[in-house]
Design an enzyme around this catalytic site. Structure first.
Site, PDB file in Angstrom:
ATOM      1  N   GLY A  10      39.257  41.949  28.227  1.00 48.65           N
ATOM      2  CA  GLY A  10      40.610  42.408  27.902  1.00 48.65           C
ATOM      3  C   GLY A  10      41.532  41.219  27.728  1.00 48.65           C
ATOM      4  N   PHE A  11      42.774  41.529  27.502  1.00 50.38           N
ATOM      5  CA  PHE A  11      43.773  40.488  27.225  1.00 50.38           C
ATOM      6  C   PHE A  11      43.910  39.512  28.407  1.00 50.38           C
ATOM      7  CE2 PHE A  11      48.529  40.056  27.893  1.00 50.38           C
ATOM      8  CZ  PHE A  11      48.622  38.833  27.244  1.00 50.38           C
ATOM      9  N   ILE A  12      44.248  40.017  29.582  1.00 51.58           N
ATOM     10  CA  ILE A  12      44.457  39.108  30.724  1.00 51.58           C
ATOM     11  C   ILE A  12      43.118  38.604  31.261  1.00 51.58           C
ATOM     12  CG2 ILE A  12      45.468  38.860  33.042  1.00 51.58           C
ATOM     13  CD1 ILE A  12      47.501  41.059  32.246  1.00 51.58           C
ATOM     14  N   ASP A  31      32.798  44.752  31.136  1.00 49.97           N
ATOM     15  CA  ASP A  31      33.839  45.394  30.328  1.00 49.97           C
ATOM     16  C   ASP A  31      33.168  46.448  29.451  1.00 49.97           C
ATOM     17  OD1 ASP A  31      36.864  44.101  29.206  1.00 49.97           O
ATOM     18  OD2 ASP A  31      35.938  45.833  28.245  1.00 49.97           O
ATOM     19  N   GLY A  36      39.319  46.461  25.653  1.00 54.18           N
ATOM     20  CA  GLY A  36      39.022  45.028  25.494  1.00 54.18           C
ATOM     21  C   GLY A  36      38.334  44.799  24.159  1.00 54.18           C
ATOM     22  N   LEU A  76      40.339  44.029  37.143  1.00 52.75           N
ATOM     23  CA  LEU A  76      41.376  44.199  36.113  1.00 52.75           C
ATOM     24  C   LEU A  76      41.056  45.363  35.173  1.00 52.75           C
ATOM     25  CD1 LEU A  76      42.042  40.482  34.969  1.00 52.75           C
ATOM     26  CD2 LEU A  76      42.989  41.675  36.915  1.00 52.75           C
ATOM     27  N   TYR A 149      50.162  57.152  35.256  1.00 48.31           N
ATOM     28  CA  TYR A 149      49.710  55.754  35.329  1.00 48.31           C
ATOM     29  C   TYR A 149      50.202  55.115  36.621  1.00 48.31           C
ATOM     30  CZ  TYR A 149      49.219  50.839  33.919  1.00 48.31           C
ATOM     31  OH  TYR A 149      48.901  49.509  33.856  1.00 48.31           O
ATOM     32  N   LYS A 153      47.836  53.985  39.838  1.00 48.13           N
ATOM     33  CA  LYS A 153      47.846  52.598  40.325  1.00 48.13           C
ATOM     34  C   LYS A 153      48.351  52.518  41.761  1.00 48.13           C
ATOM     35  CE  LYS A 153      45.981  50.026  37.306  1.00 48.13           C
ATOM     36  NZ  LYS A 153      44.841  49.191  37.717  1.00 48.13           N
TER      37      LYS A 153
END
Ligand code: UDP
Length: 321
Positions: A10-12, A31, A36, A76, A149, A153
């Site tokens: 993914g991005f981070i 992943d 991603g 993540l 969401y 979380k």
């Protein structure tokens, strides 16, 4: 060190993988490529210290073996992006809650340290700006999809902290504020890549609502440094940390800035929230982190200013048009 990153393409996650490889560590990622992209790990794949598994964290035997192989875990992998969440609430809740349950259960077997990524969304409609980790979380009604969401979380956070208190599994919770930089796609609704791509293509820039809502955009490289600092610090265990920038800008001003920096003549159009997301959608008017806690513990300070971030994002998308 052997580092496992769930959501590592993914991005981070992919930026975090690159930073550990750079430091000389061995990196394992898992992943399922749901949000991603394999493109994000093209560079990492050339490194012999990088190992990737394309699978879901919910595949327990696969995940458990990876956890056993590694010394620490960054969790993540999650459903992210407000647009995705509003459109696919079942997937959001199940991915976020089950995924974290499984990762924590696997890590607990041999007490591997886990950092769980949460989100600034958990502050919800709180008006106690800037948001502090010990402040109240204010959720909207369960009939409004967006809050699923934040609640999913928040459950992840409770579970991670419970594993520490009850079972002495070392866990760290981070609340990531709007994180941006190269590799972030606009596909899931994030504002900066969306506006940058619109400006570069000469299409209208879509500002939702009246554009007075504010956000603080943190550079992914700074965020990655903060994640690594927390993982290395024994005193971070059992705690919650905000990570982000405190440079605040309204979305209307952001659109203007993107237009200036790209040299675009695109017009800026305002779209009602009900059209952009769903009827009755609630946005937060301001979102600013208090980053004193992480600053004090690991010396974190966001270094990259918004203009520098925007220039990098513009360069990234310009090459891909
Ligand atoms: N937004 C916007 N235009 C877009 C996408 C998003 O005006 O094309 C707004 C969105 O309504 C929110 C802000 O930009 O007020 C940040 O949205 P994003 O999805 O990037 O992150 P959020 O802060 O909502 O998690």
């Amino acid at each position: 060190m052997r580092v496992l990153i769930t959501g590592g393409s993914g991005f981070i996650g992919s930026h975090l993988a690159d930073a550990y490889l750079e430091r000389g560590d061995e990196v394992f990622i898992i992943d399922d490529l749901s949000t991603g992209s394999i493109d994000n790990i093209q560079q990492a794949k050339r490194n012999p210290r990088f190992h990737y598994t394309i699978d879901s964290v919910q595949n327990y035997p696969v995940l458990a073996e990876l956890v056993d192989t590694c010394d620490v875990v960054f969790h993540l992998a999650a459903a992210v992006g407000v647009k995705l969440i509003v459109e696919s609430p079942v997937r959001t809740i199940e991915t976020n809650v089950r995924g974290t349950e499984i990762v924590l259960a696997a890590a607990n077997k041999k007490k591997k340290k886990v950092l769980v990524a949460s989100t600034s969304e958990v502050y919800g409609l709180s008006e106690q700006v800037p948001f502090r980790e010990d402040g109240n979380l204010v959720m909207g009604a369960t009939t409004k999809g967006r809050w699923s969401y934040a609640c999913s979380k928040a459950i992840d956070e409770f579970l991670a902290l419970a594993y520490w208190r009850e079972k002495k599994l070392p866990t760290i919770v981070v609340r990531l504020f709007n994180t941006v930089g190269p590799r972030q796609t606009g596909q899931y609704g994030m504002v900066i890549p969306t506006l940058v791509k619109q400006a570069l293509a000469g299409r209208p820039l879509t500002v939702y609502g009246d554009g007075t809502q504010t956000r603080c955009f943190g550079y992914v490289g700074d965020v990655v440094g903060a994640l690594m600092g927390l993982m290395d610090h024994d005193d971070a265990v059992g705690q919650v940390f905000n990570i982000g920038s405190n440079e605040e800008i309204s979305i209307g001003q952001l659109a203007e800035r993107i237009r200036e920096l790209t040299g675009s003549t695109s017009e800026i159009v305002h779209i009602p929230y009900s059209e952009a997301y769903e009827e009755g959608f609630e946005d937060m008017p301001r979102r600013v982190p208090d980053i004193g806690k992480i600053g004090k513990l690991v010396g974190f300070q966001p270094k990259t200013k918004l203009d520098g971030i925007l220039q990098q994002v513009i360069a990234y998308h310009s090459e891909r048009i």
